[in-house]
Design an enzyme around this catalytic site. Sequence first.
Site, PDB file in Angstrom:
ATOM      1  N   ASN A  69       0.826  -1.210   0.000  1.00 32.64           N
ATOM      2  CA  ASN A  69       0.000   0.000   0.000  1.00 32.64           C
ATOM      3  C   ASN A  69       0.859   1.258   0.000  1.00 32.64           C
ATOM      4  O   ASN A  69       0.355   2.351   0.244  1.00 32.64           O
ATOM      5  CB  ASN A  69      -0.912   0.008   1.228  1.00 32.64           C
ATOM      6  CG  ASN A  69      -1.890  -1.139   1.207  1.00 32.64           C
ATOM      7  OD1 ASN A  69      -2.489  -1.424   0.173  1.00 32.64           O
ATOM      8  ND2 ASN A  69      -2.040  -1.815   2.333  1.00 32.64           N
ATOM      9  N   HIS A  99     -14.031  -2.859   5.725  1.00 29.97           N
ATOM     10  CA  HIS A  99     -12.852  -3.537   6.266  1.00 29.97           C
ATOM     11  C   HIS A  99     -13.152  -4.213   7.618  1.00 29.97           C
ATOM     12  O   HIS A  99     -13.986  -3.731   8.391  1.00 29.97           O
ATOM     13  CB  HIS A  99     -11.747  -2.490   6.455  1.00 29.97           C
ATOM     14  CG  HIS A  99     -10.406  -3.055   6.797  1.00 29.97           C
ATOM     15  ND1 HIS A  99      -9.907  -3.061   8.076  1.00 29.97           N
ATOM     16  CD2 HIS A  99      -9.468  -3.640   6.022  1.00 29.97           C
ATOM     17  CE1 HIS A  99      -8.706  -3.601   8.076  1.00 29.97           C
ATOM     18  NE2 HIS A  99      -8.409  -3.966   6.844  1.00 29.97           N
ATOM     19  N   GLU A 126     -16.063   2.878   3.761  1.00 30.37           N
ATOM     20  CA  GLU A 126     -14.732   3.245   3.267  1.00 30.37           C
ATOM     21  C   GLU A 126     -14.942   4.238   2.131  1.00 30.37           C
ATOM     22  O   GLU A 126     -16.005   4.249   1.507  1.00 30.37           O
ATOM     23  CB  GLU A 126     -13.998   2.000   2.733  1.00 30.37           C
ATOM     24  CG  GLU A 126     -13.697   1.000   3.816  1.00 30.37           C
ATOM     25  CD  GLU A 126     -12.980  -0.251   3.284  1.00 30.37           C
ATOM     26  OE1 GLU A 126     -12.212  -0.150   2.312  1.00 30.37           O
ATOM     27  OE2 GLU A 126     -13.212  -1.326   3.860  1.00 30.37           O
ATOM     28  N   SER A 132     -10.941  -1.230  -0.162  1.00 27.55           N
ATOM     29  CA  SER A 132      -9.563  -1.711  -0.110  1.00 27.55           C
ATOM     30  C   SER A 132      -9.297  -2.918  -0.997  1.00 27.55           C
ATOM     31  O   SER A 132      -8.164  -3.149  -1.395  1.00 27.55           O
ATOM     32  CB  SER A 132      -9.191  -2.050   1.329  1.00 27.55           C
ATOM     33  OG  SER A 132     -10.000  -3.098   1.820  1.00 27.55           O
ATOM     34  N   ASP A 190     -13.925   5.958   6.325  1.00 25.41           N
ATOM     35  CA  ASP A 190     -12.563   5.421   6.446  1.00 25.41           C
ATOM     36  C   ASP A 190     -11.807   5.739   5.159  1.00 25.41           C
ATOM     37  O   ASP A 190     -12.104   5.204   4.094  1.00 25.41           O
ATOM     38  CB  ASP A 190     -12.638   3.904   6.682  1.00 25.41           C
ATOM     39  CG  ASP A 190     -11.256   3.283   6.877  1.00 25.41           C
ATOM     40  OD1 ASP A 190     -10.262   3.876   6.404  1.00 25.41           O
ATOM     41  OD2 ASP A 190     -11.171   2.199   7.480  1.00 25.41           O
ATOM     42  N   HIS A 203      -7.414   4.173   2.121  1.00 26.38           N
ATOM     43  CA  HIS A 203      -6.794   4.041   0.792  1.00 26.38           C
ATOM     44  C   HIS A 203      -6.982   5.284  -0.066  1.00 26.38           C
ATOM     45  O   HIS A 203      -6.756   5.247  -1.270  1.00 26.38           O
ATOM     46  CB  HIS A 203      -7.326   2.791   0.090  1.00 26.38           C
ATOM     47  CG  HIS A 203      -6.922   1.548   0.813  1.00 26.38           C
ATOM     48  ND1 HIS A 203      -5.676   0.959   0.637  1.00 26.38           N
ATOM     49  CD2 HIS A 203      -7.551   0.825   1.774  1.00 26.38           C
ATOM     50  CE1 HIS A 203      -5.586  -0.094   1.436  1.00 26.38           C
ATOM     51  NE2 HIS A 203      -6.711  -0.194   2.140  1.00 26.38           N
ATOM     52  N   LYS A 205      -0.093   3.645   4.700  1.00 28.44           N
ATOM     53  CA  LYS A 205      -0.321   3.291   3.295  1.00 28.44           C
ATOM     54  C   LYS A 205       0.353   4.350   2.416  1.00 28.44           C
ATOM     55  O   LYS A 205       1.573   4.370   2.362  1.00 28.44           O
ATOM     56  CB  LYS A 205      -1.816   3.094   3.072  1.00 28.44           C
ATOM     57  CG  LYS A 205      -2.358   2.020   4.058  1.00 28.44           C
ATOM     58  CD  LYS A 205      -3.790   1.665   3.838  1.00 28.44           C
ATOM     59  CE  LYS A 205      -4.365   0.862   5.009  1.00 28.44           C
ATOM     60  NZ  LYS A 205      -3.776  -0.456   5.194  1.00 28.44           N
TER      61      LYS A 205
END
Length: 377
Positions: A43, A129, A171, A175, A200, A203, A231
Site C-alpha cells: 500500500n 474492512h 470506506e 480496499s 474510512d 486508501h 499506506k
Amino acid sequence: VSLAVRSPRQDFEAELSAELWDLSARWLRRGLRLPAGIDLVSNDYLGLAGHPALRERMREALLEGPAGSGGSRLLRGHHAAFDRIEERLAAFSGQPAALLFGSGWAANLGLLPAIAGRDDLVLSDALNHASLIDGVRLSGARRIVYPHLDVQAVRDGLRQGGARRRFVVTESVFSMDGDLAPLRELAEAAEEHGALLIVDEAHATGLYGSGRVEALGLQQRVLASVHTGGKALGCAGAWVAGPAALRDTLLQRARSFVFSTAPLPALCAGLDAALDVLAAEPWRAVECLRKAGLLRGALREAGLTAPGEAPIVPLVVGGNAAALALQDALQAEGFDVRAIRPPTVPEGTARLRLTVRTPVADADLLRLAGAAGRSLR
Ligand SMILES: Cc1ncc(COP(=O)(O)O)c(C=O)c1O
C-alpha cells in the site's frame, strides 16, 4: 507397553495442526513471504516508505528523542511531538481536531465503541474492512449491513425508527475492489435522516489530498474521517479527524487509545515529513492515478475486466487455487503480487489485488497486463 499420555497442550497442538491441514486442502492456508520482485502489492502507493526525507527525519527524531513513548498517552507516553502532529493532521484533514492511534486497526476498533452503544443503529457497507466490522460489533449497536454502495438501502435502513443515534459507516476507496463510495449521496441520505456519516479514508489519504471527503468538500458533512499513515504516507499509525468534542471523547473512551502504549515518537516525524513530501511533490499522486488508468486500459486490451478507479485493481478469478496459480505465474515473471482469498474477500471471489504505485515503470505495468492476459486465457 508404555502408555504415552498426551498433555492437554499436545492434544490441542494436534487439533490445531488438523485445522491447518484443512486450510491447506482448501488452498486457504497463509504463509509469510519476503518482498521479492516489482512491488504491485504493497500500500506504499507513492513510494514514500523509501523516501529519503522520511527516513532522514525519523532518524533525526530517534537520535534526539526517546526510542519508545514510555506509556499510554494519558500517562507518561504523551510528548510534544504528538500535539504538534495532531494539529497538523487536523488542518490537513480540514477538521478542527485529530487524535493519533497506533494503527488504522486501533483507530477503527476504538472509534465506534466510544460513541455508539446498544440503543444505536449502525449502517455498514457489506465490503467494509474487518476493523470497521469489529468496531461496530464491539460497540454493541444494532447493525444493518447494506449491499455494497447501495444508497437506497441506506435510506431504507435509516427510516427504521427506535434508535437513539444512527451512524453510516463506509470506506471511501474500497480496499479490495478499488471502487469509490458515493460519499455525496451518502452524506445527503444521512442528513435527511439525522444520521452521522463516518468515512474510512485508509486508501484515499495521500492519493486524493487528505482523502475523498476533502476532495469533495464534505468535511462539515461527516462526523469523522479515519486516515492511515501506513499506506500512501509510507510510515504507520492513523488518525481520526473531526470535531474537538469527538477527539476529547475518544481520549476518554476509545479503549485502543487509552489502554495502549503510545506510538514511537519518531512516527510523528515520519508523518510530518510525509505531509511535506505530499505538498512538495504533488506529481507523485497524479502519476499514481495516471498509471492506474494505464494498467486498467492495458488489462482491458488483454481481454480482462478491470473494474474500479483507484490505484487498487482487482483481478478477480474466483477460485482459491486459480488465484494462487495466477499469483505464481506472475511471480515467476518478476512481479510481487499476492492472492487475496476468503475471508478477506467474499467466498468465490479470490483475486489478485494489484496496487499501482508511482515508482513502478509504465513498461512494467504493460508487461504485467500482458502476462496476466496470457495466464488467464
Ligand atoms: C479500509 C481500511 N481501514 C483500516 C485499515 C487498517 O489500517 P492499519 O493497516 O493502519 O491498521 C486498513 C488496512 O489494512 C484498511 O484497508
